[in-house]
Design a protein around this motif. Structure first.
Motif, PDB file in Angstrom:
ATOM      1  N   GLU A 142       0.868  -1.179   0.000  1.00 49.85           N
ATOM      2  CA  GLU A 142       0.000   0.000   0.000  1.00 49.85           C
ATOM      3  C   GLU A 142       0.906   1.230   0.000  1.00 49.85           C
ATOM      4  OE1 GLU A 142      -0.209  -1.781   3.243  1.00 49.85           O
ATOM      5  OE2 GLU A 142      -1.390  -3.324   2.283  1.00 49.85           O
ATOM      6  N   SER A 143       0.424   2.310  -0.583  1.00 49.65           N
ATOM      7  CA  SER A 143       1.240   3.531  -0.618  1.00 49.65           C
ATOM      8  C   SER A 143       1.370   4.166   0.767  1.00 49.65           C
ATOM      9  CB  SER A 143       0.656   4.538  -1.606  1.00 49.65           C
ATOM     10  OG  SER A 143      -0.666   4.885  -1.223  1.00 49.65           O
ATOM     11  N   SER A 144       0.464   3.836   1.666  1.00 50.63           N
ATOM     12  CA  SER A 144       0.482   4.436   3.009  1.00 50.63           C
ATOM     13  C   SER A 144       1.333   3.651   4.008  1.00 50.63           C
ATOM     14  CB  SER A 144      -0.948   4.543   3.540  1.00 50.63           C
ATOM     15  OG  SER A 144      -1.519   3.250   3.621  1.00 50.63           O
ATOM     16  N   ALA A 145       1.895   2.515   3.594  1.00 51.15           N
ATOM     17  CA  ALA A 145       2.678   1.675   4.508  1.00 51.15           C
ATOM     18  C   ALA A 145       4.089   1.490   3.954  1.00 51.15           C
ATOM     19  CB  ALA A 145       2.002   0.315   4.682  1.00 51.15           C
ATOM     20  N   PRO A 146       5.058   1.302   4.846  1.00 52.36           N
ATOM     21  CA  PRO A 146       6.417   1.020   4.363  1.00 52.36           C
ATOM     22  C   PRO A 146       6.475  -0.377   3.743  1.00 52.36           C
ATOM     23  CG  PRO A 146       6.314   0.758   6.739  1.00 52.36           C
ATOM     24  CD  PRO A 146       4.974   1.296   6.301  1.00 52.36           C
ATOM     25  N   PRO A 147       7.535  -0.685   3.007  1.00 53.62           N
ATOM     26  CA  PRO A 147       7.678  -2.054   2.502  1.00 53.62           C
ATOM     27  C   PRO A 147       7.660  -3.050   3.660  1.00 53.62           C
ATOM     28  CG  PRO A 147       9.322  -0.615   1.523  1.00 53.62           C
ATOM     29  CD  PRO A 147       8.649   0.166   2.611  1.00 53.62           C
ATOM     30  N   TYR A 148       7.022  -4.190   3.435  1.00 51.04           N
ATOM     31  CA  TYR A 148       6.951  -5.208   4.483  1.00 51.04           C
ATOM     32  C   TYR A 148       6.786  -6.577   3.865  1.00 51.04           C
ATOM     33  CZ  TYR A 148       1.838  -5.104   3.830  1.00 51.04           C
ATOM     34  OH  TYR A 148       0.575  -5.172   3.305  1.00 51.04           O
ATOM     35  N   GLU A 149       6.965  -7.586   4.726  1.00 50.37           N
ATOM     36  CA  GLU A 149       6.654  -8.964   4.344  1.00 50.37           C
ATOM     37  C   GLU A 149       5.899  -9.598   5.491  1.00 50.37           C
ATOM     38  OE1 GLU A 149       8.635 -13.082   2.619  1.00 50.37           O
ATOM     39  OE2 GLU A 149       9.940 -11.372   2.994  1.00 50.37           O
ATOM     40  N   ASN A 150       4.849 -10.338   5.159  1.00 49.70           N
ATOM     41  CA  ASN A 150       4.068 -11.071   6.148  1.00 49.70           C
ATOM     42  C   ASN A 150       4.524 -12.521   6.194  1.00 49.70           C
ATOM     43  OD1 ASN A 150       2.475  -8.849   6.739  1.00 49.70           O
ATOM     44  ND2 ASN A 150       0.885  -9.403   5.285  1.00 49.70           N
ATOM     45  N   PHE A 151       4.623 -13.048   7.415  1.00 52.62           N
ATOM     46  CA  PHE A 151       5.004 -14.441   7.631  1.00 52.62           C
ATOM     47  C   PHE A 151       3.906 -15.099   8.454  1.00 52.62           C
ATOM     48  CE2 PHE A 151       8.833 -11.948   7.201  1.00 52.62           C
ATOM     49  CZ  PHE A 151       9.591 -12.679   6.314  1.00 52.62           C
ATOM     50  N   THR A 152       3.297 -16.161   7.928  1.00 55.05           N
ATOM     51  CA  THR A 152       2.309 -16.919   8.693  1.00 55.05           C
ATOM     52  C   THR A 152       3.056 -17.998   9.464  1.00 55.05           C
ATOM     53  OG1 THR A 152       0.605 -16.497   7.046  1.00 55.05           O
ATOM     54  CG2 THR A 152       0.225 -18.325   8.574  1.00 55.05           C
ATOM     55  N   VAL A 153       2.922 -17.949  10.786  1.00 58.95           N
ATOM     56  CA  VAL A 153       3.618 -18.893  11.666  1.00 58.95           C
ATOM     57  C   VAL A 153       2.602 -19.558  12.582  1.00 58.95           C
ATOM     58  CG1 VAL A 153       5.785 -17.603  11.580  1.00 58.95           C
ATOM     59  CG2 VAL A 153       4.135 -17.121  13.401  1.00 58.95           C
ATOM     60  N   THR A 154       2.957 -20.721  13.095  1.00 59.27           N
ATOM     61  CA  THR A 154       2.086 -21.439  14.020  1.00 59.27           C
ATOM     62  C   THR A 154       2.619 -21.274  15.432  1.00 59.27           C
ATOM     63  OG1 THR A 154       1.536 -23.048  12.305  1.00 59.27           O
ATOM     64  CG2 THR A 154       1.083 -23.684  14.596  1.00 59.27           C
ATOM     65  N   ILE A 155       1.761 -20.789  16.326  1.00 60.74           N
ATOM     66  CA  ILE A 155       2.121 -20.664  17.736  1.00 60.74           C
ATOM     67  C   ILE A 155       2.136 -22.080  18.312  1.00 60.74           C
ATOM     68  CG2 ILE A 155       1.477 -19.661  19.964  1.00 60.74           C
ATOM     69  CD1 ILE A 155       2.209 -17.602  17.759  1.00 60.74           C
ATOM     70  N   PRO A 156       3.221 -22.491  18.944  1.00 55.43           N
ATOM     71  CA  PRO A 156       3.288 -23.871  19.462  1.00 55.43           C
ATOM     72  C   PRO A 156       2.152 -24.156  20.450  1.00 55.43           C
ATOM     73  CG  PRO A 156       5.435 -22.803  19.622  1.00 55.43           C
ATOM     74  CD  PRO A 156       4.448 -21.749  19.235  1.00 55.43           C
ATOM     75  N   SER A 157       1.554 -25.322  20.328  1.00 53.53           N
ATOM     76  CA  SER A 157       0.464 -25.693  21.237  1.00 53.53           C
ATOM     77  C   SER A 157       0.989 -25.920  22.650  1.00 53.53           C
ATOM     78  CB  SER A 157      -0.269 -26.931  20.726  1.00 53.53           C
ATOM     79  OG  SER A 157       0.636 -27.988  20.547  1.00 53.53           O
TER      80      SER A 157
END
Length: 138
Positions: A88-103
């Motif tokens: 988005e033009s309103s946000a800095p460059p980023y990367e999303n990481f989907t991780v699993t919280i350990p049970s």
């Protein structure tokens, strides 16, 4: 005197390369055993850099104080490439990481820990920083 000027230049280059955590939000409730998204932002700077990698960990601090990520990353949820881009033009460059919280993680306070590694400037100065974000595990 040259040493002080060089030290100041290195410090300003390093500060200009800082990453940030977009989410989870500070204090956000996360469920053990579930997936969550960790967003790592890398705002632009005047100094060139080559992004190399990040490591994302989680450590419980339900029964003791949270430790600094320089002391422990906890359970590693991701390690590998980091390639932030504009979404988005309103946000800095980023990367999303989907991780699993350990049970197996305890309910209560926990800390998401990030280690960010890049090469900075024309001389490819190695740069490592750590970040953290406190969350609540349900």
């Amino acid at each position: 005197m040259k040493f002080l000027v060089s030290l100041a230049a290195i410090a300003s280059v390093a500060l200009a390369q800082n990453a940030g955590i977009g989410y989870p939000a500070e204090g956000q409730k996360l469920e053990a055993g579930s997936d969550t998204v960790v967003q790592i932002q890398r705002p632009n700077s005047l100094t060139g850099s080559t992004e190399l990698s990040v490591a994302i960990g989680i450590s419980s601090c339900a029964s003791s104080p949270c430790m600094a990520p320089t002391d422990t990353m906890g359970t590693i949820l991701y390690h590998g490439d980091f390639k932030p881009v504009y979404h988005e033009s309103s946000a800095p460059p980023y990367e999303n990481f989907t991780v699993t919280i350990p049970s197996s993680i305890k309910d209560g306070k926990a800390q998401i820990n990030i280690a960010h590694f890049a090469l900075v400037g024309a001389g490819n100065y190695p740069y490592l920083e750590t970040l953290n974000r406190t969350v609540e595990i349900n």
